[in-house]
Design a protein around this motif. Structure first.
Motif, PDB file in Angstrom:
ATOM      1  N   ILE A  11       0.831  -1.199   0.000  1.00 46.33           N
ATOM      2  CA  ILE A  11       0.000   0.000   0.000  1.00 46.33           C
ATOM      3  C   ILE A  11       0.870   1.255   0.000  1.00 46.33           C
ATOM      4  CG2 ILE A  11      -1.635   1.339   1.368  1.00 46.33           C
ATOM      5  CD1 ILE A  11      -2.911  -1.272   2.241  1.00 46.33           C
ATOM      6  N   ALA A  12       1.929   1.283   0.815  1.00 47.09           N
ATOM      7  CA  ALA A  12       2.813   2.445   0.888  1.00 47.09           C
ATOM      8  C   ALA A  12       3.483   2.706  -0.449  1.00 47.09           C
ATOM      9  CB  ALA A  12       3.862   2.232   1.980  1.00 47.09           C
ATOM     10  N   ALA A  13       3.946   1.634  -1.099  1.00 40.19           N
ATOM     11  CA  ALA A  13       4.599   1.808  -2.397  1.00 40.19           C
ATOM     12  C   ALA A  13       3.625   2.357  -3.424  1.00 40.19           C
ATOM     13  CB  ALA A  13       5.167   0.469  -2.875  1.00 40.19           C
ATOM     14  N   ALA A  14       2.399   1.860  -3.409  1.00 36.40           N
ATOM     15  CA  ALA A  14       1.391   2.362  -4.347  1.00 36.40           C
ATOM     16  C   ALA A  14       1.089   3.824  -4.086  1.00 36.40           C
ATOM     17  CB  ALA A  14       0.124   1.525  -4.228  1.00 36.40           C
ATOM     18  N   ALA A  15       1.039   4.213  -2.829  1.00 32.77           N
ATOM     19  CA  ALA A  15       0.763   5.613  -2.499  1.00 32.77           C
ATOM     20  C   ALA A  15       1.868   6.524  -3.002  1.00 32.77           C
ATOM     21  CB  ALA A  15       0.599   5.773  -0.982  1.00 32.77           C
ATOM     22  N   LEU A  16       3.111   6.073  -2.881  1.00 28.15           N
ATOM     23  CA  LEU A  16       4.220   6.882  -3.370  1.00 28.15           C
ATOM     24  C   LEU A  16       4.130   7.082  -4.867  1.00 28.15           C
ATOM     25  CD1 LEU A  16       7.220   5.444  -1.310  1.00 28.15           C
ATOM     26  CD2 LEU A  16       6.212   7.736  -1.109  1.00 28.15           C
ATOM     27  N   LEU A  17       3.784   6.040  -5.596  1.00 29.03           N
ATOM     28  CA  LEU A  17       3.699   6.147  -7.045  1.00 29.03           C
ATOM     29  C   LEU A  17       2.539   7.018  -7.474  1.00 29.03           C
ATOM     30  CD1 LEU A  17       4.461   2.480  -8.144  1.00 29.03           C
ATOM     31  CD2 LEU A  17       5.934   4.474  -8.429  1.00 29.03           C
ATOM     32  N   SER A  18       1.400   6.891  -6.789  1.00 27.47           N
ATOM     33  CA  SER A  18       0.211   7.607  -7.219  1.00 27.47           C
ATOM     34  C   SER A  18       0.184   9.038  -6.735  1.00 27.47           C
ATOM     35  CB  SER A  18      -1.033   6.886  -6.718  1.00 27.47           C
ATOM     36  OG  SER A  18      -1.050   6.868  -5.296  1.00 27.47           O
ATOM     37  N   GLY A  19       0.960   9.382  -5.691  1.00 24.81           N
ATOM     38  CA  GLY A  19       0.883  10.718  -5.117  1.00 24.81           C
ATOM     39  C   GLY A  19       1.775  11.744  -5.792  1.00 24.81           C
ATOM     40  N   SER A  20       2.549  11.349  -6.778  1.00 26.31           N
ATOM     41  CA  SER A  20       3.449  12.299  -7.427  1.00 26.31           C
ATOM     42  C   SER A  20       2.657  13.282  -8.275  1.00 26.31           C
ATOM     43  CB  SER A  20       4.456  11.553  -8.304  1.00 26.31           C
ATOM     44  OG  SER A  20       3.777  10.794  -9.290  1.00 26.31           O
ATOM     45  N   ALA A  21       3.076  14.559  -8.267  1.00 27.08           N
ATOM     46  CA  ALA A  21       2.398  15.608  -9.026  1.00 27.08           C
ATOM     47  C   ALA A  21       3.128  15.856 -10.335  1.00 27.08           C
ATOM     48  CB  ALA A  21       2.351  16.890  -8.202  1.00 27.08           C
ATOM     49  N   HIS A  22       2.389  16.233 -11.342  1.00 23.81           N
ATOM     50  CA  HIS A  22       2.984  16.517 -12.632  1.00 23.81           C
ATOM     51  C   HIS A  22       3.573  17.931 -12.629  1.00 23.81           C
ATOM     52  CE1 HIS A  22       1.497  12.864 -14.473  1.00 23.81           C
ATOM     53  NE2 HIS A  22       0.301  13.106 -13.972  1.00 23.81           N
ATOM     54  N   ALA A  23       4.778  18.077 -13.175  1.00 24.99           N
ATOM     55  CA  ALA A  23       5.435  19.387 -13.232  1.00 24.99           C
ATOM     56  C   ALA A  23       4.822  20.220 -14.355  1.00 24.99           C
ATOM     57  CB  ALA A  23       6.930  19.214 -13.461  1.00 24.99           C
ATOM     58  N   GLU A  24       4.752  21.511 -14.124  1.00 26.23           N
ATOM     59  CA  GLU A  24       4.241  22.452 -15.112  1.00 26.23           C
ATOM     60  C   GLU A  24       5.291  23.530 -15.357  1.00 26.23           C
ATOM     61  OE1 GLU A  24       1.462  22.175 -16.701  1.00 26.23           O
ATOM     62  OE2 GLU A  24       0.418  20.632 -15.544  1.00 26.23           O
ATOM     63  N   THR A  25       5.344  24.055 -16.565  1.00 29.48           N
ATOM     64  CA  THR A  25       6.251  25.142 -16.910  1.00 29.48           C
ATOM     65  C   THR A  25       5.459  26.220 -17.647  1.00 29.48           C
ATOM     66  OG1 THR A  25       8.170  23.664 -17.097  1.00 29.48           O
ATOM     67  CG2 THR A  25       8.329  25.816 -18.170  1.00 29.48           C
ATOM     68  N   HIS A 204       4.932  22.599  -9.373  1.00 28.76           N
ATOM     69  CA  HIS A 204       3.998  21.476  -9.320  1.00 28.76           C
ATOM     70  C   HIS A 204       3.006  21.723  -8.201  1.00 28.76           C
ATOM     71  CE1 HIS A 204       6.960  20.240  -6.243  1.00 28.76           C
ATOM     72  NE2 HIS A 204       5.945  19.577  -5.697  1.00 28.76           N
ATOM     73  N   VAL A 205       1.853  21.107  -8.308  1.00 23.92           N
ATOM     74  CA  VAL A 205       0.812  21.223  -7.286  1.00 23.92           C
ATOM     75  C   VAL A 205       0.563  19.832  -6.710  1.00 23.92           C
ATOM     76  CG1 VAL A 205      -1.551  21.909  -6.766  1.00 23.92           C
ATOM     77  CG2 VAL A 205      -0.249  23.162  -8.496  1.00 23.92           C
ATOM     78  N   PRO A 206       0.964  19.576  -5.459  1.00 24.69           N
ATOM     79  CA  PRO A 206       0.721  18.253  -4.867  1.00 24.69           C
ATOM     80  C   PRO A 206      -0.779  17.995  -4.741  1.00 24.69           C
ATOM     81  CG  PRO A 206       2.320  19.526  -3.583  1.00 24.69           C
ATOM     82  CD  PRO A 206       1.696  20.472  -4.558  1.00 24.69           C
ATOM     83  N   PRO A 207      -1.234  16.791  -5.063  1.00 20.35           N
ATOM     84  CA  PRO A 207      -2.662  16.492  -4.928  1.00 20.35           C
ATOM     85  C   PRO A 207      -3.054  16.383  -3.462  1.00 20.35           C
ATOM     86  CG  PRO A 207      -1.446  14.523  -5.523  1.00 20.35           C
ATOM     87  CD  PRO A 207      -0.464  15.660  -5.589  1.00 20.35           C
ATOM     88  N   PRO A 208      -4.253  16.832  -3.094  1.00 18.10           N
ATOM     89  CA  PRO A 208      -4.718  16.646  -1.708  1.00 18.10           C
ATOM     90  C   PRO A 208      -4.783  15.167  -1.378  1.00 18.10           C
ATOM     91  CG  PRO A 208      -6.128  18.175  -2.911  1.00 18.10           C
ATOM     92  CD  PRO A 208      -5.218  17.548  -3.918  1.00 18.10           C
ATOM     93  N   PRO A 209      -4.477  14.777  -0.141  1.00 14.30           N
ATOM     94  CA  PRO A 209      -4.485  13.354   0.229  1.00 14.30           C
ATOM     95  C   PRO A 209      -5.804  12.662  -0.070  1.00 14.30           C
ATOM     96  CG  PRO A 209      -3.448  14.672   1.939  1.00 14.30           C
ATOM     97  CD  PRO A 209      -4.033  15.643   0.959  1.00 14.30           C
ATOM     98  N   SER A 210      -6.904  13.402   0.079  1.00 13.88           N
ATOM     99  CA  SER A 210      -8.217  12.794  -0.124  1.00 13.88           C
ATOM    100  C   SER A 210      -8.538  12.565  -1.585  1.00 13.88           C
ATOM    101  CB  SER A 210      -9.302  13.683   0.491  1.00 13.88           C
ATOM    102  OG  SER A 210      -9.301  14.970  -0.118  1.00 13.88           O
ATOM    103  N   GLN A 211      -7.731  13.169  -2.479  1.00 14.41           N
ATOM    104  CA  GLN A 211      -8.009  13.060  -3.903  1.00 14.41           C
ATOM    105  C   GLN A 211      -6.962  12.248  -4.657  1.00 14.41           C
ATOM    106  OE1 GLN A 211      -8.708  16.905  -5.614  1.00 14.41           O
ATOM    107  NE2 GLN A 211     -10.148  17.514  -4.023  1.00 14.41           N
ATOM    108  N   VAL A 212      -6.110  11.571  -3.925  1.00 12.25           N
ATOM    109  CA  VAL A 212      -5.082  10.767  -4.581  1.00 12.25           C
ATOM    110  C   VAL A 212      -5.730   9.527  -5.183  1.00 12.25           C
ATOM    111  CG1 VAL A 212      -3.029   9.365  -4.243  1.00 12.25           C
ATOM    112  CG2 VAL A 212      -3.222  11.584  -3.118  1.00 12.25           C
TER     113      VAL A 212
END
Length: 245
Positions: A11-25, A204-212
């Motif tokens: 579960i922890a590994a999946a959270a790390l992969l899914s919680g990454s935010a996309h970079a914007e320029t 980048h904008v980190p996603p809220p925990p409730s919306q991951v």
């Protein structure tokens, strides 16, 4: 290893992969027809000169007696960045004559306008107070017209409010006059020909925990972890056998 712990790690590994935010320029300059426009003030002041130069197409700075001023007021009050944005890197792009000179930039710590003229000491900064030096770069004679300066830490301080945004003081330490195009320069119709001062902001904008929401790879990892944990549980406990009377 206990099955419950294996499942927790999955579960922890999946959270790390899914919680990454996309970079914007995003790149902003005054009058950008794409909509990424930004208010810009710039001028220069000369020792003993009471003429305001806020409407000039070029901002020169010299080794003595001429200082450039540049600011982007109202940086964060007009939807420039989304709420919660985390700044990764900020680059200031100036279109300047490629001359051999040493350019220094300082944080301005007092207010000024495009009508500001020189005041105070002949060897001072024309009445504009300065703080930390943030750029000390030697521009070679073969440098391109567009020169980039990293101002990330200063921008972050403006962004989080730990430093008042009065812009930058630009000086020539040695060499010939350093002269860059101002926000009044006529070439600005697109990114290829723009010569006005520009800011490129990487964030980048980190996603809220409730919306991951787990990405497909994360879901696969979570499923594999669950199956592996279940298999280990069966091996440990063995098949269920009926009791003998």
């Amino acid at each position: 290893m206990r099955p419950a712990r294996l499942f927790t790690l999955a579960i922890a590994a999946a959270a790390l992969l899914s919680g990454s935010a996309h970079a914007e320029t995003l790149t902003f300059w005054k009058g950008n027809p794409d909509g990424n426009t930004i208010a810009t003030n710039d001028t220069y002041i000369k020792s003993g000169d009471s003429t305001p130069y806020g409407n000039e197409q070029w901002v020169p700075t010299g080794p003595t007696g001429t200082i450039g001023l540049l600011s982007f007021p109202n940086l964060f009050g007009s939807g420039l960045l989304p709420v919660g944005a985390v700044i990764d890197k900020v680059t200031l792009d100036l279109c300047a004559q490629p001359v051999g000179t040493q350019v220094q930039m300082f944080v301005a710590t007092s207010a000024w306008t495009e009508n500001t003229v020189w005041s105070g000491s002949k060897f001072g900064n024309g009445g504009v107070s300065t703080g930390a030096k943030i750029v000390d770069a030697t521009i070679s004679s073969s440098a391109s017209w567009h020169q980039q300066f990293d101002i990330t830490e200063t921008f972050k301080a403006w962004y989080d409010g730990s430093l008042d945004n009065y812009g930058l003081v630009i000086k020539t330490k040695s060499g010939s006059t350093y002269k860059f195009a101002s926000s009044e320069h006529p070439n600005f119709a697109n990114a290829i020909i723009n010569e006005r001062p520009a800011l490129t902001i990487e964030y980048h904008v980190p996603p809220p925990p409730s919306q991951v929401v787990p990405e497909p790879a994360s879901m696969a990892l979570l499923g594999i972890g669950g199956l592996f944990a279940a298999r280990m549980f069966r091996r440990r406990n063995g098949p269920n056998t009926p009791a003998v009377a």
